[in-house]
Design a protein around this motif. Structure first.
Motif, short mmCIF file in Angstrom:
data_model
loop_
_atom_site.label_atom_id
_atom_site.label_comp_id
_atom_site.label_asym_id
_atom_site.label_seq_id
_atom_site.Cartn_x
_atom_site.Cartn_y
_atom_site.Cartn_z
N HIS A 1 0.97 -1.44 -0.05
CA HIS A 1 -0.01 -0.08 0.02
C HIS A 1 1.08 1.27 -0.09
CE1 HIS A 1 -2.96 2.92 0.85
NE2 HIS A 1 -2.58 3.17 1.87
N VAL A 2 1.86 1.27 0.86
CA VAL A 2 2.70 2.59 0.87
C VAL A 2 3.42 2.73 -0.49
CG1 VAL A 2 4.79 3.47 2.18
CG2 VAL A 2 2.71 2.34 3.61
N ALA A 3 4.04 1.70 -0.87
CA ALA A 3 4.86 1.80 -2.16
C ALA A 3 4.10 2.02 -3.61
CB ALA A 3 5.74 0.54 -2.44
N GLN A 4 2.55 1.41 -3.34
CA GLN A 4 1.66 1.66 -4.61
C GLN A 4 0.38 2.18 -3.99
OE1 GLN A 4 2.59 -1.48 -7.94
NE2 GLN A 4 3.14 -2.68 -6.26
N PRO A 5 0.35 3.26 -3.71
CA PRO A 5 -0.90 3.65 -3.35
C PRO A 5 -2.05 3.60 -4.22
CG PRO A 5 0.39 5.47 -3.51
CD PRO A 5 1.49 4.36 -3.75
N GLU A 6 -1.68 3.90 -5.42
CA GLU A 6 -2.76 3.73 -6.59
C GLU A 6 -3.09 2.14 -6.86
OE1 GLU A 6 -4.37 6.28 -7.73
OE2 GLU A 6 -3.25 7.59 -6.54
N ALA A 7 -2.14 1.58 -6.93
CA ALA A 7 -2.61 0.04 -7.16
C ALA A 7 -3.32 -0.83 -6.23
CB ALA A 7 -1.21 -0.61 -7.84
N PHE A 8 -2.66 -0.29 -5.01
CA PHE A 8 -3.29 -1.09 -3.84
C PHE A 8 -3.87 -0.24 -2.99
CE2 PHE A 8 -0.20 -4.16 -5.46
CZ PHE A 8 -0.74 -5.27 -5.43
N ARG A 9 -5.05 0.53 -3.51
CA ARG A 9 -5.69 1.57 -2.76
C ARG A 9 -6.30 0.78 -1.27
NH1 ARG A 9 -9.12 3.52 -7.55
NH2 ARG A 9 -9.22 1.02 -7.77
N SER A 10 -6.89 -0.37 -1.21
CA SER A 10 -7.63 -0.93 -0.35
C SER A 10 -7.65 -2.22 -0.18
CB SER A 10 -9.04 -0.43 -0.54
OG SER A 10 -9.72 -1.16 -1.73
N VAL A 11 -8.07 -3.16 0.56
CA VAL A 11 -8.06 -4.34 0.66
C VAL A 11 -8.70 -5.11 -0.56
CG1 VAL A 11 -8.74 -6.52 2.20
CG2 VAL A 11 -7.74 -4.50 3.34
N PHE A 12 -9.80 -4.36 -1.15
CA PHE A 12 -10.20 -5.00 -2.13
C PHE A 12 -9.41 -5.08 -3.35
CE2 PHE A 12 -13.66 -3.18 0.58
CZ PHE A 12 -14.56 -4.42 0.52
N ASP A 13 -8.58 -4.23 -3.40
CA ASP A 13 -7.47 -4.30 -4.59
C ASP A 13 -6.67 -5.50 -4.56
OD1 ASP A 13 -8.37 -2.03 -6.13
OD2 ASP A 13 -7.48 -0.76 -4.93
N GLY A 14 -6.41 -5.58 -3.20
CA GLY A 14 -5.44 -6.57 -2.82
C GLY A 14 -6.22 -8.19 -2.99
N LEU A 15 -7.37 -8.12 -2.71
CA LEU A 15 -8.15 -9.26 -2.86
C LEU A 15 -8.25 -9.86 -4.35
CD1 LEU A 15 -11.41 -8.70 -0.62
CD2 LEU A 15 -9.44 -10.53 -0.55
N TRP A 16 -8.39 -8.53 -5.33
CA TRP A 16 -8.44 -8.84 -6.93
C TRP A 16 -6.83 -9.55 -7.11
CZ3 TRP A 16 -10.32 -10.13 -11.25
CH2 TRP A 16 -9.68 -9.69 -12.25
N TRP A 17 -5.76 -9.09 -6.55
CA TRP A 17 -4.38 -9.60 -6.97
C TRP A 17 -4.32 -10.97 -6.18
CZ3 TRP A 17 -1.21 -11.58 -3.11
CH2 TRP A 17 0.02 -11.88 -3.61
N ALA A 18 -4.94 -11.17 -5.14
CA ALA A 18 -5.01 -12.46 -4.66
C ALA A 18 -5.71 -13.52 -5.44
CB ALA A 18 -5.46 -12.41 -3.09
#
Length: 255
Positions: free
Chosen positions: A165-182
């Motif tokens: 999140h800190v390194a890529q605030p636009e790509a991983f704006r929230s946990v939901f973006d993380g869920l898509w990646w997962a």
């Protein structure tokens, strides 16, 4: 002796008739699915559209007669109506009747429900029947695995969010973006639209990829074992009295 021979002959004729009905229904299902695909062609003439619509009416009438006959002959009728095949049969014909009183936009979504007809083939195909029985046998294990997979998916989404999140605030704006990646990572799809750039995120991705391979392997092993049990069960039922294995046009439904 004559009566026994006559009864056996009549039973054989009934079996042959059922076999012909079975093949005819299978052919009609396949043709109706092909007609569904042909209807999407952009340059169809009015005559061709009319022919496809006429075939759809014919197929629906046949499937309706089949459904009514099964309801009429099954005792108790609720056993068939609320069974897997009963629900598939009603879903295969209801969209047509519902589409008679709706607008063109709603009609598109209702036509999509006609794809349920493909599941009707499971009744007439031994291999598909065996696969259905395997799913029934392994349903508890598959449900448990599904719950664990959802938990793992959530933990992976939260984990990569914390790393990236800190390194890529636009790509991983929230946990939901993380869920898509997962989801892309656990299923080994890897679209590449979002990916980790930090050392911790890359190490975390490696661990998730290893787990993702296991996520794919576990249900395959469960279904493979269940298929073996289903084959043994169907073969025992086919040679035993009072079998629960449904015939092609019989009314008995497997549970």
């Amino acid at each position: 002796m004559t009566n026994s021979y006559s009864s056996a002959l009549d039973a054989e004729q009934v079996h042959v008739s059922f076999g012909r009905i079975e093949w005819a229904l299978q052919a009609l299902i396949v043709l109706s699915l092909a007609a569904f695909a042909l209807e999407t062609l952009p340059d169809l003439s009015p005559v061709q559209l009319l022919a496809l619509q006429g075939f759809e009416v014919f197929a629906t009438v046949v499937f309706t007669v089949e459904y009514v006959a099964r309801v009429w002959l099954t005792r108790p009728w609720r056993r068939y109506v609320f069974s897997f095949y009963g629900l598939i049969d009603i879903l295969a014909i209801v969209p047509f009747y519902l589409s008679l009183g709706v607008g063109s936009e709603s009609l598109r979504s209702l036509r999509l429900l006609r794809l349920f007809r493909i599941f009707k083939l499971a009744r007439y195909n031994v291999a598909m029947l065996r696969f259905y029985r395997a799913l029934v046998i392994a349903r508890e294990e598959l449900v448990l695995f599904g719950v664990m997979a959802l938990i793992l998916l959530y933990l992976a989404g939260v984990g990569v969010y914390q790393f990236e999140h800190v390194a890529q605030p636009e790509a991983f704006r929230s946990v939901f973006d993380g869920l898509w990646w997962a989801l892309c990572t656990l299923t080994t799809v890897g679209y590449g639209d979002v990916y980790p750039v930090t050392a911790g995120g890359k190490l975390f991705t490696f661990a998730i990829l290893v787990v993702g391979l296991g996520v794919i392997a576990v249900p395959v092993g469960l279904v493979a074992s269940a298929l073996t049990l289903a084959r043994e069960e169907i073969e025992r039922g086919a040679h035993g009295a009072g079998s629960n294995v449904p015939t092609a046009c019989g009314i008995k439904e497997s549970r």
